[in-house]
Scaffold this motif. Structure first.
Motif, PDB file in Angstrom:
ATOM      1  N   ILE A 171       0.864  -1.191   0.000  1.00  0.00           N
ATOM      2  CA  ILE A 171       0.000   0.000   0.000  1.00  0.00           C
ATOM      3  C   ILE A 171       0.893   1.231   0.000  1.00  0.00           C
ATOM      4  N   GLY A 172       0.823   2.004  -1.092  1.00  0.00           N
ATOM      5  CA  GLY A 172       1.607   3.232  -1.195  1.00  0.00           C
ATOM      6  C   GLY A 172       2.775   3.087  -2.147  1.00  0.00           C
ATOM      7  N   GLY A 173       2.877   4.025  -3.074  1.00  0.00           N
ATOM      8  CA  GLY A 173       3.981   4.033  -4.039  1.00  0.00           C
ATOM      9  C   GLY A 173       4.900   5.222  -3.779  1.00  0.00           C
ATOM     10  N   GLY A 174       5.133   5.510  -2.519  1.00  0.00           N
ATOM     11  CA  GLY A 174       6.097   6.560  -2.166  1.00  0.00           C
ATOM     12  C   GLY A 174       7.475   5.962  -1.993  1.00  0.00           C
ATOM     13  N   ALA A 175       8.308   6.632  -1.235  1.00  0.00           N
ATOM     14  CA  ALA A 175       9.696   6.186  -1.062  1.00  0.00           C
ATOM     15  C   ALA A 175       9.757   4.755  -0.520  1.00  0.00           C
TER      16      ALA A 175
ATOM     17  N   ILE B 283       0.975  -3.057  -6.267  1.00  0.00           N
ATOM     18  CA  ILE B 283       1.130  -1.802  -5.507  1.00  0.00           C
ATOM     19  C   ILE B 283      -0.164  -1.018  -5.667  1.00  0.00           C
ATOM     20  N   ILE B 284      -0.773  -0.662  -4.553  1.00  0.00           N
ATOM     21  CA  ILE B 284      -1.973   0.182  -4.617  1.00  0.00           C
ATOM     22  C   ILE B 284      -1.548   1.615  -4.324  1.00  0.00           C
ATOM     23  N   GLU B 285      -1.725   2.487  -5.296  1.00  0.00           N
ATOM     24  CA  GLU B 285      -1.235   3.874  -5.181  1.00  0.00           C
ATOM     25  C   GLU B 285      -2.129   4.759  -6.056  1.00  0.00           C
ATOM     26  N   PRO B 286      -2.777   5.770  -5.472  1.00  0.00           N
ATOM     27  CA  PRO B 286      -3.712   6.578  -6.264  1.00  0.00           C
ATOM     28  C   PRO B 286      -3.066   7.658  -7.128  1.00  0.00           C
ATOM     29  N   SER B 287      -1.841   8.064  -6.789  1.00  0.00           N
ATOM     30  CA  SER B 287      -1.278   9.267  -7.422  1.00  0.00           C
ATOM     31  C   SER B 287      -0.571   8.964  -8.739  1.00  0.00           C
TER      32      SER B 287
ATOM     33  N   ILE C  14       6.571  14.317  13.174  1.00  0.00           N
ATOM     34  CA  ILE C  14       6.364  14.893  11.849  1.00  0.00           C
ATOM     35  C   ILE C  14       7.407  14.287  10.930  1.00  0.00           C
ATOM     36  N   LYS C  15       7.207  14.454   9.604  1.00  0.00           N
ATOM     37  CA  LYS C  15       8.264  13.954   8.727  1.00  0.00           C
ATOM     38  C   LYS C  15       9.359  15.011   8.599  1.00  0.00           C
ATOM     39  N   CYS C  16      10.568  14.541   8.502  1.00  0.00           N
ATOM     40  CA  CYS C  16      11.758  15.396   8.437  1.00  0.00           C
ATOM     41  C   CYS C  16      11.714  16.538   9.440  1.00  0.00           C
TER      42      CYS C  16
ATOM     43  N   PHE D 107      -5.991   8.090   7.670  1.00  0.00           N
ATOM     44  CA  PHE D 107      -7.280   7.746   8.277  1.00  0.00           C
ATOM     45  C   PHE D 107      -7.550   6.248   8.246  1.00  0.00           C
ATOM     46  N   PHE D 108      -7.272   5.613   7.085  1.00  0.00           N
ATOM     47  CA  PHE D 108      -7.630   4.190   6.973  1.00  0.00           C
ATOM     48  C   PHE D 108      -6.771   3.318   7.906  1.00  0.00           C
ATOM     49  N   ILE D 109      -5.624   3.822   8.283  1.00  0.00           N
ATOM     50  CA  ILE D 109      -4.784   3.076   9.232  1.00  0.00           C
ATOM     51  C   ILE D 109      -5.263   3.329  10.664  1.00  0.00           C
TER      52      ILE D 109
ATOM     53  N   THR E   6      18.582   7.076  10.937  1.00  0.00           N
ATOM     54  CA  THR E   6      17.886   8.110  10.170  1.00  0.00           C
ATOM     55  C   THR E   6      18.865   9.246   9.932  1.00  0.00           C
ATOM     56  N   SER E   7      18.516  10.134   9.055  1.00  0.00           N
ATOM     57  CA  SER E   7      19.448  11.208   8.732  1.00  0.00           C
ATOM     58  C   SER E   7      18.689  12.484   8.446  1.00  0.00           C
ATOM     59  N   CYS E   8      19.307  13.592   8.761  1.00  0.00           N
ATOM     60  CA  CYS E   8      18.689  14.878   8.498  1.00  0.00           C
ATOM     61  C   CYS E   8      19.754  15.829   7.978  1.00  0.00           C
TER      62      CYS E   8
HETATM   63  P1  FAD Z   1       5.583   8.951   1.051  1.00  0.00           P
HETATM   64  O1  FAD Z   1       6.848   9.055   0.294  1.00  0.00           O
HETATM   65  O2  FAD Z   1       4.908  10.196   1.467  1.00  0.00           O
HETATM   66  O3  FAD Z   1       4.610   8.053   0.189  1.00  0.00           O
HETATM   67  C1  FAD Z   1       3.336   7.659   0.607  1.00  0.00           C
HETATM   68  C2  FAD Z   1       2.565   7.201  -0.617  1.00  0.00           C
HETATM   69  O4  FAD Z   1       1.356   6.554  -0.206  1.00  0.00           O
HETATM   70  C3  FAD Z   1       2.158   8.364  -1.511  1.00  0.00           C
HETATM   71  O5  FAD Z   1       2.577   8.106  -2.837  1.00  0.00           O
HETATM   72  C4  FAD Z   1       0.651   8.425  -1.381  1.00  0.00           C
HETATM   73  O6  FAD Z   1      -0.001   8.841  -2.567  1.00  0.00           O
HETATM   74  C5  FAD Z   1       0.305   6.974  -1.028  1.00  0.00           C
HETATM   75  N1  FAD Z   1      -0.952   6.849  -0.288  1.00  0.00           N
HETATM   76  C6  FAD Z   1      -1.455   7.680   0.638  1.00  0.00           C
HETATM   77  N2  FAD Z   1      -2.643   7.232   1.078  1.00  0.00           N
HETATM   78  C7  FAD Z   1      -2.883   6.072   0.410  1.00  0.00           C
HETATM   79  C8  FAD Z   1      -3.960   5.135   0.419  1.00  0.00           C
HETATM   80  N3  FAD Z   1      -5.031   5.336   1.200  1.00  0.00           N
HETATM   81  N4  FAD Z   1      -3.890   4.057  -0.379  1.00  0.00           N
HETATM   82  C9  FAD Z   1      -2.803   3.866  -1.184  1.00  0.00           C
HETATM   83  N5  FAD Z   1      -1.768   4.729  -1.238  1.00  0.00           N
HETATM   84  C10 FAD Z   1      -1.808   5.819  -0.448  1.00  0.00           C
HETATM   85  N6  FAD Z   1      13.605  12.934   4.098  1.00  0.00           N
HETATM   86  C11 FAD Z   1      14.955  12.802   4.041  1.00  0.00           C
HETATM   87  O7  FAD Z   1      15.461  11.687   4.095  1.00  0.00           O
HETATM   88  N7  FAD Z   1      15.771  13.891   3.936  1.00  0.00           N
HETATM   89  C12 FAD Z   1      15.275  15.142   3.834  1.00  0.00           C
HETATM   90  O8  FAD Z   1      16.046  16.108   3.724  1.00  0.00           O
HETATM   91  C13 FAD Z   1      13.865  15.317   3.877  1.00  0.00           C
HETATM   92  N8  FAD Z   1      13.324  16.551   3.769  1.00  0.00           N
HETATM   93  C14 FAD Z   1      11.965  16.687   3.720  1.00  0.00           C
HETATM   94  C15 FAD Z   1      11.436  17.957   3.534  1.00  0.00           C
HETATM   95  C16 FAD Z   1      10.071  18.132   3.429  1.00  0.00           C
HETATM   96  C17 FAD Z   1       9.516  19.520   3.243  1.00  0.00           C
HETATM   97  C18 FAD Z   1       9.207  17.001   3.493  1.00  0.00           C
HETATM   98  C19 FAD Z   1       7.723  17.174   3.328  1.00  0.00           C
HETATM   99  C20 FAD Z   1       9.722  15.739   3.678  1.00  0.00           C
HETATM  100  C21 FAD Z   1      11.107  15.561   3.803  1.00  0.00           C
HETATM  101  N9  FAD Z   1      11.679  14.309   4.016  1.00  0.00           N
HETATM  102  C22 FAD Z   1      13.041  14.163   4.005  1.00  0.00           C
HETATM  103  C23 FAD Z   1      10.821  13.170   4.429  1.00  0.00           C
HETATM  104  C24 FAD Z   1      10.554  12.138   3.348  1.00  0.00           C
HETATM  105  O9  FAD Z   1      10.096  12.746   2.180  1.00  0.00           O
HETATM  106  C25 FAD Z   1       9.550  11.115   3.867  1.00  0.00           C
HETATM  107  O10 FAD Z   1       9.950  10.642   5.124  1.00  0.00           O
HETATM  108  C26 FAD Z   1       9.415   9.943   2.905  1.00  0.00           C
HETATM  109  O11 FAD Z   1       8.929  10.377   1.663  1.00  0.00           O
HETATM  110  C27 FAD Z   1       8.507   8.880   3.506  1.00  0.00           C
HETATM  111  O12 FAD Z   1       8.255   7.853   2.602  1.00  0.00           O
HETATM  112  P2  FAD Z   1       6.903   7.012   2.685  1.00  0.00           P
HETATM  113  O13 FAD Z   1       6.965   6.004   1.603  1.00  0.00           O
HETATM  114  O14 FAD Z   1       6.679   6.563   4.072  1.00  0.00           O
HETATM  115  O15 FAD Z   1       5.778   8.108   2.391  1.00  0.00           O
END
Ligand code: FAD
Length: 401
Positions: free
Chosen positions: A9-13, A33-37, A159-161, A262-264, A337-339
């Motif tokens: 669930i989710g096509g993010g990082a 992979i279920i991902e709406p975007s 919060i993230k980052c 919300f769904f979680i 983790t890293s910042c």
């Molecule tokens: P995301 O990458 O956010 O992906 C989540 C995915 O799930 C999205 O594609 C979304 O569309 C999908 N999704 C959401 N709801 C649903 C659903 N109901 N069903 C299916 N899919 C769904 N990290 C660093 O390492 N270094 C940095 O310097 C850094 N700087 C940052 C600066 C900013 C301003 C921000 C906002 C973030 C930063 N981050 C940084 C944090 C980093 O981007 C996130 O921690 C990381 O993207 C998390 O990955 P994730 O896969 O958990 O979530």
């Protein structure tokens, strides 16, 4: 009802990294992979976009280009998970069952939690790096600032980052100097937390090298609760005195509060705080052994970053493959983790640490010093590592692998 052996669930990082790794490392023939975007966002780039260093468009690429070969993309959003029956439902009403589930849905920005924010953000001096829609307003606001009070907020964690709310402050402050308006500008960090940074080494470095010499004011335990955009007033809760404080601003960069999706939150997967309740070492769910989670949606008690995912991904994949073979989940994650704390154009303190908040540095020099080389790493190398390494499930020398 459609069945898949593995559903991510989710096509993010996190989701793309795990899917790509799984497909690279073993012969999995049925992964969805279920991902709406339609778009995948490189969110770490938004600090640089807000600081006028990178174009917003460079942080967005077509999702289709990053769904790994061999994975099926279901372009939909999950609205319900029933882990007792290995079943989930999507927004369009489809039902899916799975043998194994990886939850990587990120987190939700809770703009509504601050009265007046949703209407205000993006114009008239109110900006935020935290979404693609608002990130251009940050540089617009900084560029057009003529002096006065510039506020930068930090909400109650997680919060993230956690560094991002202050990185943009340092870039803005530097710009105000270059623009010749620093002497008529008050730069204030309004932080709901108790200190500038959670790790002592980097907190001291930031205070000594950046905050004090550059005359940035800090007010801790102050939590933004309301914005009166028409009057340019921000209302904070002074958490120690338990009373509200009104601060007039000429610009305000807001980091919105964040929650689990919300769904979680409303599913049996959640812990009390709403995050996917996983074992902090193995990333396996504490009640459902066929469920794993990583990244922002997980309960992992580390700072939520893409860098953390670089270290979480390999552990999750090793453990999931073991469980699929009927073995125990033995690989462990240490909370890495890293910042990359950008402190100006050409300056960066690279914080890296683990669950115990001990520094865990990659390079053989003191990363607590502002360095040009580390800025170049952030500006030019980390985006490549993200798009070509992390999202492709490749092993990279930096951290974790
Ligand atoms: P995301 O990458 O956010 O992906 C989540 C995915 O799930 C999205 O594609 C979304 O569309 C999908 N999704 C959401 N709801 C649903 C659903 N109901 N069903 C299916 N899919 C769904 N990290 C660093 O390492 N270094 C940095 O310097 C850094 N700087 C940052 C600066 C900013 C301003 C921000 C906002 C973030 C930063 N981050 C940084 C944090 C980093 O981007 C996130 O921690 C990381 O993207 C998390 O990955 P994730 O896969 O958990 O979530």
């Amino acid at each position: 009802q459609t069945h898949h052996k593995i559903i991510v669930i989710g096509g993010g990082a996190g989701g793309i990294n795990v899917a790509a790794r799984l497909l690279r490392q073993s012969h999995i023939d049925d992964l969805a992979i279920i991902e709406p975007s339609d778009t995948h966002y490189y969110q770490p780039g938004w600090t640089l976009v807000g600081g006028g260093i990178m174009k917003r468009e460079a942080t967005a690429k077509p999702m289709a280009d990053y769904i790994p070969v061999g994975a099926k993309w279901i372009k939909d959003a999950v609205v319900e998970v029933d882990p007792d029956n290995n079943c989930l439902k999507t927004r369009s009403g489809d039902l899916f069952t799975y043998d194994y589930l990886v939850v990587a849905a990120g987190l939700e920005l809770d703009w509504l939690k601050i009265d007046g924010l949703l209407d205000a953000v993006g114009k008239d001096g109110v900006c935020s790096n935290y979404s693609y829609d608002t990130v251009n307003s940050t540089w617009e606001t900084i560029r057009n600032f003529k002096g006065g009070t510039a506020l930068f907020t930090f909400p109650p964690p997680p919060i993230k980052c956690a560094g991002a709310p202050q990185k943009i402050m340092y870039l803005a402050e530097e710009h105000f100097r270059k623009a010749g308006i620093r002497d008529k500008t008050q730069v204030v960090y309004m932080c709901a937390g108790p200190s500038i940074f959670g790790v002592k080494k980097y907190a001291e470095a930031l205070l000594e090298q950046v905050v004090k010499p550059r005359e940035i004011e800090t007010r801790y335990k102050h939590n933004l609760v309301r914005i009166h955009a028409a009057k340019k007033e921000a209302v904070f809760l002074d958490m120690d005195a338990n009373r509200e404080v009104v601060v007039k601003y000429d610009m305000i960069h807001v980091t919105p509060p964040m929650t689990a999706p919300f769904f979680i939150r409303t599913s049996k997967l959640a812990n009390k705080a709403g995050w996917v309740d996983v074992n902090k070492d193995t990333l396996q769910h504490v009640r459902y052994p066929n469920v794993f989670s990583l990244g922002d949606a997980s309960s992992l008690p580390t700072s939520k970053t893409a860098a953390a995912i670089r270290a979480e991904g390999p552990v999750l994949v090793e453990n999931l493959l073991a469980v699929m073979k009927g073995q125990q989940a033995k690989a462990t994650y240490d909370g890495y983790t890293s910042c990359p704390l950008v402190t100006g154009r050409g300056k960066l303190i690279l914080a890296e640490f683990d669950y115990d908040l001990n520094p865990k540095e990659t390079f053989p020099f003191d990363q607590g010093k502002e360095r040009l080389s580390m800025y170049w790493l952030k500006r030019y190398i980390l985006p490549i590592i993200y798009w070509k390494g992390l999202l492709k499930g490749r092993k990279w020398p930096l951290a974790g692998d």
